[in-house]
Design an enzyme around this catalytic site. Structure first.
Site, short mmCIF file in Angstrom:
data_model
loop_
_atom_site.label_atom_id
_atom_site.label_comp_id
_atom_site.label_asym_id
_atom_site.label_seq_id
_atom_site.Cartn_x
_atom_site.Cartn_y
_atom_site.Cartn_z
N GLU A 49 -19.46 -11.75 -12.68
CA GLU A 49 -19.50 -11.39 -14.09
C GLU A 49 -18.35 -10.47 -14.49
OE1 GLU A 49 -21.40 -13.00 -16.00
OE2 GLU A 49 -22.65 -13.91 -14.47
N ASP A 52 -16.29 -20.34 -15.30
CA ASP A 52 -17.42 -21.06 -14.72
C ASP A 52 -17.15 -22.56 -14.66
OD1 ASP A 52 -18.61 -18.61 -14.74
OD2 ASP A 52 -20.08 -19.07 -16.30
#
Length: 671
Positions: free
Chosen positions: A126, A216
């Site tokens: 993250e 991602d």
């Protein structure tokens, strides 16, 4: 004007959390991961950099090892550079130094064993950064990591400088940092290929030497509407063909992230704590999040990522989720406590690995992604914590500790044995905040409280709809105009279910007045002990028995509300007997005293009837339903069941036994 090719580092992050459903793993493997990497291989669009999270790696190893064999071949050929991370995808900033280093070392060792490669580069989960991470990553053998460009812009660098590699340090340990281009993240794969070509060509004409995409892999078919756009609509093939065409013209060169960090450093930088832009927004509580949104709209408008002031407008840090969600904080602090206990007791490998799995980040936070609202992800964390503590407390008799368990500035009582672990909060009404029974591998109080989030409409609003007109317009983009990313789809939800007045916990007491007037069911709370501090009247008594023992403790409410005494007898196997004694004279005639029992799993509830007493409590059962945002829209999620037992206040006392047997006929939540 740049005369040489623009170096393009393409890094893909594939991940799934501990505890996710098998069908989600399978769907992403067959519908996203395989077709994405097969297309890259078919077009020869190499090299790329790739990170596969530890939980996903474990699942694929069990279910589709051929996929990993294929990755290994391509890595051996130099086509794919594999990136390390924390092994079980933790937020490294939320771990102790020892756990950070160990998680990274585990991952690097697994990549070495499975693929025969060293991994000096790290995908930072993250992109949550804290300055002291540099030293710990360096100690774990990491030479560089990737951060969003806003990390660099927020500490004063100009966008034109971000085409190289930078150096930071902590405690004299050095780490290289590679900026990810946020604008490219929003273009790929959501915009037409021609628009992306124009952007990349413009960066080269402007003299930029290097550009990095790190994002991602799930957005290549796993996000809403992207599968048809990326594969069915031909976007991916067109994009890879465009890359190869630019390479053929000498305008572009694909490089790994390791190659991108091999040039001379652009100098020393010290990024502040932070994460990507949306994460910094999501971590804020509702009032602050709405103020930030107004500030951003006023300052930056629609061109937010390109606005001069944009990166300087910051939100909160990831750890803010631990304050916003006590449920996440309990998991986090339990993992910290057990990690320390594990090291004190010789670090048995099975306990250490279970703690590592319990540090997987997804169940601890919430935004468009993040899974604190998802019961199956929280259950997985508690299952691992239960397994670890069971191993660490083998043959242990019941004992207690008085300590600030959750590190909020107030002491809790931690009662544990070889069979169970229980945390009681005197500060919050003497309630039980966790009840973990090792045999069952569950925390019976793992229930998420209902709350108003930043994306919920104001309760007074009317005419609510799930999605605003602007969002629907984005969804209506044609195939030629791209698809909306999940961040563009963020919109205001309908009014949420009524929020809980206090975070849910076991054995919370209130007194309520009878309904006013005929036909009305509304009641008013006349005494609320849930947020009221209680004090221990004496140290808990340890009572030996033929099992693992019992502990008896008495808690008394402090002045400010009618007197309430709570006596708890807790057995080593997790059975609890609670006796309540209150001052009936302080409560109005006809009022009721109720204890509230939020349950995530079935648990046997047995009201205690005193000798000669024929009255039984009024019993009510309601589902605990939350309304939460996800990448798919808004979802109602069943968190469990709230059982309430209410006695006439005139009785002056009551009692209840709680027996954590997995009794399907008892009250409890969805599995």
């Amino acid at each position: 004007m740049s005369r040489g090719p623009l170096h393009f580092a393409f890094a893909i992050h594939l991940h799934q959390p501990v505890g996710n459903f098998d069908h989600v793993f399978e769907d992403h493997l067959t519908g996203v991961y395989r077709p994405l990497l097969d297309a890259i291989h078919r077009h020869g669009a190499y090299p790329i950099s790739l990170h596969v999270s530890g939980p996903l790696l474990d699942w694929i190893e069990r279910h589709a090892p051929d996929f990993l064999d294929d990755l290994g071949e391509r890595a051996a050929e130099g086509h794919i550079e594999l990136l390390a991370s924390g092994r079980y995808e933790p937020i490294l900033a939320a771990l102790s130094t020892e756990d950070r280093v160990e998680q990274v070392e585990w991952m690097r060792a697994d990549l070495r064993r499975r693929f025969g490669v060293e991994a000096p580069g790290l995908w930072l989960t993250e992109r949550v950064w804290e300055p002291d991470l540099a030293a710990d990553l360096a100690r774990a053998g990491i030479e560089y990591t990737l951060l969003d460009d806003r990390h660099f812009l927020a500490c004063g660098l100009e966008r034109e400088e971000l085409d190289g590699v930078f150096t930071t340090e902590s405690g004299g340990e050095r780490l290289r940092l590679l900026p990810i281009d946020e604008r490219l993240r929003y273009l790929i794969p959501f915009r037409p290929v021609e628009e992306i070509e124009h952007f990349i060509a413009g960066r080269r004409r402007a003299g930029q030497r290097q550009i990095v995409l790190g994002d991602d892999g799930e957005k290549f078919g796993g996000w809403p509407d992207t599968r048809e756009w990326v594969y069915g609509g031909g976007w991916l093939d067109a994009f890879l063909e465009a890359l190869n065409a630019a390479r053929g013209r000498g305008e572009l060169e694909l490089v790994t992230t390791r190659e991108a960090t091999s040039g001379p450093s652009r100098g020393l930088v010290y990024p502040a704590t932070g994460a990507y832009r949306e994460m910094e927004e999501w971590t804020l509580p509702r009032p602050a999040a709405r103020r930030l949104a107004r500030l951003v709209a006023t300052t930056s408008g629609a061109a937010r990522t390109d606005a001069d002031a944009g990166p300087l407008i910051r939100g909160g840090h990831w750890k803010g989720f631990l304050r916003r969600y006590p449920e996440a904080n309990r998991m986090h602090k339990t993992a910290l406590r057990l990690s320390r206990l594990c090291r004190e007791r010789g670090d048995p490998p099975e306990a250490r690995r279970a703690i590592g799995r319990a540090q997987c980040n997804d169940a601890y936070w919430h935004g468009v992604f993040g899974g604190v609202y998802l019961p199956h992800l929280r259950r997985a964390i508690w299952r691992e914590l239960s397994a670890a503590e069971r191993r660490l407390r083998e043959e242990e008799r019941i004992a207690f500790e008085i300590l600030d368990f959750d590190l909020d500035g107030h002491d809790e009582i931690w009662i544990h044995s070889a069979r169970s672990s229980i945390v009681i909060s005197p500060q919050r009404g003497g309630a039980i905040e966790s009840l973990t029974v090792f045999r069952d591998g569950v925390n019976y109080v793992d229930v998420l409280s209902r709350r108003i989030e930043a994306y919920h409409q104001d309760p007074a609003a009317s005419g609510a709809t799930c999605e605003g007109g602007e969002d629907m317009a984005r969804r209506a983009r044609t195939r030629n105009d791209g698809v909306a990313s999940v961040h563009e789809r963020e919109s205001e939800a309908p009014v949420a279910p009524a929020p809980d007045d206090a975070p849910l916990a076991l054995l919370q007491e209130i007194a309520v007045a009878p309904p006013h007037g005929p036909g009305t069911r509304q009641r008013s709370v006349i005494a609320d002990w849930r947020r009221h501090p209680f004090r221990l009247t004496d140290l808990p008594d340890v009572v030996p028995d033929s099992g693992s023992g019992r502990i008896r403790l008495r808690l008394e409410s402090e002045p400010g509300l009618p007197r309430l005494e709570k006596t708890l007898e807790i057995r080593g196997d997790g059975r609890i007997e609670a006796t309540l004694d209150w001052s009936a004279a302080d409560l109005p005639e006809g009022s009721l005293v109720a204890t509230r029992l939020p349950l995530a799993h079935p648990l046997r509830i047995e009201p205690m009837v005193t000798e000669g007493e024929s009255r039984t409590p009024r019993e009510s059962h309601t589902r605990i339903v939350t309304l939460a945002r996800s990448e798919r829209g808004f979802e109602e999620i069943d968190q469990g069941e709230l059982v309430e037992l209410a006695w006439p206040a005139a009785a002056g006392g009551a009692g209840v036994r709680l027996n954590p047997e997995r009794d399907p006929g008892a009250a409890g939540g969805a599995e």
